[in-house]
Design a protein around this motif. Sequence first.
Motif, PDB file in Angstrom:
ATOM      1  N   LEU A  16       0.831  -1.202   0.000  1.00 38.70           N
ATOM      2  CA  LEU A  16       0.000   0.000   0.000  1.00 38.70           C
ATOM      3  C   LEU A  16       0.866   1.253   0.000  1.00 38.70           C
ATOM      4  O   LEU A  16       0.598   2.219  -0.732  1.00 38.70           O
ATOM      5  CB  LEU A  16      -0.922   0.008   1.228  1.00 38.70           C
ATOM      6  CG  LEU A  16      -2.018  -1.056   1.279  1.00 38.70           C
ATOM      7  CD1 LEU A  16      -2.683  -1.058   2.651  1.00 38.70           C
ATOM      8  CD2 LEU A  16      -3.053  -0.822   0.192  1.00 38.70           C
ATOM      9  N   ALA A  17       1.914   1.245   0.836  1.00 34.50           N
ATOM     10  CA  ALA A  17       2.841   2.379   0.883  1.00 34.50           C
ATOM     11  C   ALA A  17       3.494   2.584  -0.480  1.00 34.50           C
ATOM     12  O   ALA A  17       3.657   3.727  -0.946  1.00 34.50           O
ATOM     13  CB  ALA A  17       3.895   2.146   1.961  1.00 34.50           C
ATOM     14  N   MET A  18       3.858   1.489  -1.143  1.00 35.72           N
ATOM     15  CA  MET A  18       4.497   1.567  -2.451  1.00 35.72           C
ATOM     16  C   MET A  18       3.566   2.180  -3.490  1.00 35.72           C
ATOM     17  O   MET A  18       3.983   3.038  -4.289  1.00 35.72           O
ATOM     18  CB  MET A  18       4.930   0.167  -2.903  1.00 35.72           C
ATOM     19  CG  MET A  18       5.700   0.166  -4.211  1.00 35.72           C
ATOM     20  SD  MET A  18       5.993  -1.495  -4.871  1.00 35.72           S
ATOM     21  CE  MET A  18       4.359  -1.875  -5.520  1.00 35.72           C
ATOM     22  N   VAL A  19       2.298   1.778  -3.483  1.00 37.14           N
ATOM     23  CA  VAL A  19       1.348   2.304  -4.461  1.00 37.14           C
ATOM     24  C   VAL A  19       1.120   3.798  -4.256  1.00 37.14           C
ATOM     25  O   VAL A  19       1.035   4.569  -5.221  1.00 37.14           O
ATOM     26  CB  VAL A  19       0.006   1.526  -4.392  1.00 37.14           C
ATOM     27  CG1 VAL A  19      -1.085   2.242  -5.161  1.00 37.14           C
ATOM     28  CG2 VAL A  19       0.193   0.129  -4.955  1.00 37.14           C
ATOM     29  N   VAL A  20       1.039   4.235  -3.002  1.00 35.23           N
ATOM     30  CA  VAL A  20       0.916   5.669  -2.719  1.00 35.23           C
ATOM     31  C   VAL A  20       2.127   6.410  -3.277  1.00 35.23           C
ATOM     32  O   VAL A  20       2.002   7.460  -3.918  1.00 35.23           O
ATOM     33  CB  VAL A  20       0.781   5.923  -1.198  1.00 35.23           C
ATOM     34  CG1 VAL A  20       0.902   7.405  -0.882  1.00 35.23           C
ATOM     35  CG2 VAL A  20      -0.543   5.383  -0.687  1.00 35.23           C
ATOM     36  N   TYR A  21       3.317   5.868  -3.040  1.00 37.37           N
ATOM     37  CA  TYR A  21       4.559   6.478  -3.528  1.00 37.37           C
ATOM     38  C   TYR A  21       4.539   6.580  -5.061  1.00 37.37           C
ATOM     39  O   TYR A  21       4.914   7.611  -5.631  1.00 37.37           O
ATOM     40  CB  TYR A  21       5.754   5.649  -3.068  1.00 37.37           C
ATOM     41  CG  TYR A  21       7.087   6.193  -3.508  1.00 37.37           C
ATOM     42  CD1 TYR A  21       7.800   7.089  -2.712  1.00 37.37           C
ATOM     43  CD2 TYR A  21       7.648   5.809  -4.731  1.00 37.37           C
ATOM     44  CE1 TYR A  21       9.026   7.593  -3.125  1.00 37.37           C
ATOM     45  CE2 TYR A  21       8.874   6.310  -5.144  1.00 37.37           C
ATOM     46  CZ  TYR A  21       9.561   7.195  -4.341  1.00 37.37           C
ATOM     47  OH  TYR A  21      10.770   7.698  -4.758  1.00 37.37           O
ATOM     48  N   ILE A  22       4.092   5.514  -5.730  1.00 37.67           N
ATOM     49  CA  ILE A  22       4.053   5.507  -7.193  1.00 37.67           C
ATOM     50  C   ILE A  22       3.115   6.593  -7.713  1.00 37.67           C
ATOM     51  O   ILE A  22       3.430   7.310  -8.678  1.00 37.67           O
ATOM     52  CB  ILE A  22       3.619   4.118  -7.717  1.00 37.67           C
ATOM     53  CG1 ILE A  22       4.704   3.081  -7.453  1.00 37.67           C
ATOM     54  CG2 ILE A  22       3.315   4.176  -9.214  1.00 37.67           C
ATOM     55  CD1 ILE A  22       4.284   1.659  -7.784  1.00 37.67           C
ATOM     56  N   PHE A  23       1.957   6.741  -7.090  1.00 36.22           N
ATOM     57  CA  PHE A  23       1.003   7.771  -7.516  1.00 36.22           C
ATOM     58  C   PHE A  23       1.586   9.165  -7.331  1.00 36.22           C
ATOM     59  O   PHE A  23       1.405  10.045  -8.187  1.00 36.22           O
ATOM     60  CB  PHE A  23      -0.309   7.647  -6.736  1.00 36.22           C
ATOM     61  CG  PHE A  23      -1.341   6.832  -7.443  1.00 36.22           C
ATOM     62  CD1 PHE A  23      -2.047   7.340  -8.520  1.00 36.22           C
ATOM     63  CD2 PHE A  23      -1.615   5.529  -7.040  1.00 36.22           C
ATOM     64  CE1 PHE A  23      -3.003   6.583  -9.190  1.00 36.22           C
ATOM     65  CE2 PHE A  23      -2.574   4.767  -7.690  1.00 36.22           C
ATOM     66  CZ  PHE A  23      -3.272   5.292  -8.771  1.00 36.22           C
TER      67      PHE A  23
END
Length: 450
Positions: free
Chosen positions: A174-181
Amino acid sequence: METKKTKGTYYILFFLLHLFIGVFFYSFRFLSVGYAALIILLGCFFIVKNKNNNNEALFWAAYIVGAEVFLRMTKGNIGSEYGKYGVILFMLLGIYYKGISKKAAPYMFFLVFLLPSAFYGIIQLSFDTSIRKALVFNLLGPICLGISCLYLMDKKITFSDIEKLTRWMLYPLLAMVVYIFLYNPTVREVVTGTDSNSATSGGFGPNQVSTVLGLGMFIIFVRLLFFSKKISLIILHIFLLFIFSYRGIITFSRGGVYTGIAMILILVFFIYLFANIKAKFKIGAIASIMIVLGIGVFIYSISQTGGLILNRYKGEDSLGREKVSKFSGREELAVTELQLFYDNPIMGVGVGMNKEYRKDLLGIVGASHNEITRMLAEHGFLGIINLMILLIVPFVNYISNKKYIFLFSFFIFWFLTINHAAMRIAAPAFIYALTLLNFSFDEEPIVHRK
């Protein structure tokens, strides 16, 4: 002991915490090294404190697997192989406290059979090659797999453990997806062709990002199907499934997306075998929703990439012309590795020599993307034996463990991933080892059995 109420509370709290972690390390990327160190320190602390009585080694290893690619994005890795070393450390602590099953003997042989070609490679490698780096790059993945198998073989796991396992692996994703966005909020501005795109992948390797996003798709689907009793959680997980699928697709790296879909389809098939008529209807309804969602995600991805993602999945370039290579040149690397095996069938060429031979003989510079052909080229006959161990033992495990509905989904993740991304990250090694668990239903799941 976690109750259902506390599980739900912890889930939402840690869910929100990891959304914040994604935002925080986008703003303060240099601090992510502290996050990586904290994972190791906390993991060791809780495993040792509880003497691994609650299978802490399994869950902390799952957390590292979920966090590894995110930490690589943010330059938080402590060393290039942080994820594999972390998993190995937690697995060894688990072995120290809980021992090894007698059934794990094949994986002891697996680890031993890696050694001859390692020594042969040390003798063969040229002086200007870093022997340590060559050995670590090629052997650490198989070693991580072997040690994970030693610990997890025949380890008892229940349905509630699967709930916790998926939770712990999902949090850092989840943290990774936020970072990607945050890294790439507007896709149209950075997509100019049909090659894998690091800009839409958080500035990191699209192949590895796609791999863990595909794994995330499966994890979310499991949580949607089995652990979403409230309408709010159903909506949340459907939304997350859309987000993970979308970000996976627009990496322009197809392997992870295909793998995630394959995992979901295999799980649905095995659930169907155990389901009653009412549950089969529910599965059919959910499958219909997933098909509609999948079509919707792909159409949205086409609109956001100006149609280029459609060209990518059709094997065409940005002008609609068919590409010479359907697999980004990976098939050429695999062919050279098979030729090296045919020429050196007994000992192989030695660990690390595969890359050197290819460069000297063909002028091709590039590391292997296929763990199967690499193992054949570098390990020769012992490579065949090790591959047979990896392919056969999970199926033997299934014979006495037919209620383990997740086994083949985990197996297909490993098999497909090592064929397009080798073992660059810890995920395929750890997920493969999950096929060896001794699974039982401790409670009646939402999708009822017959």
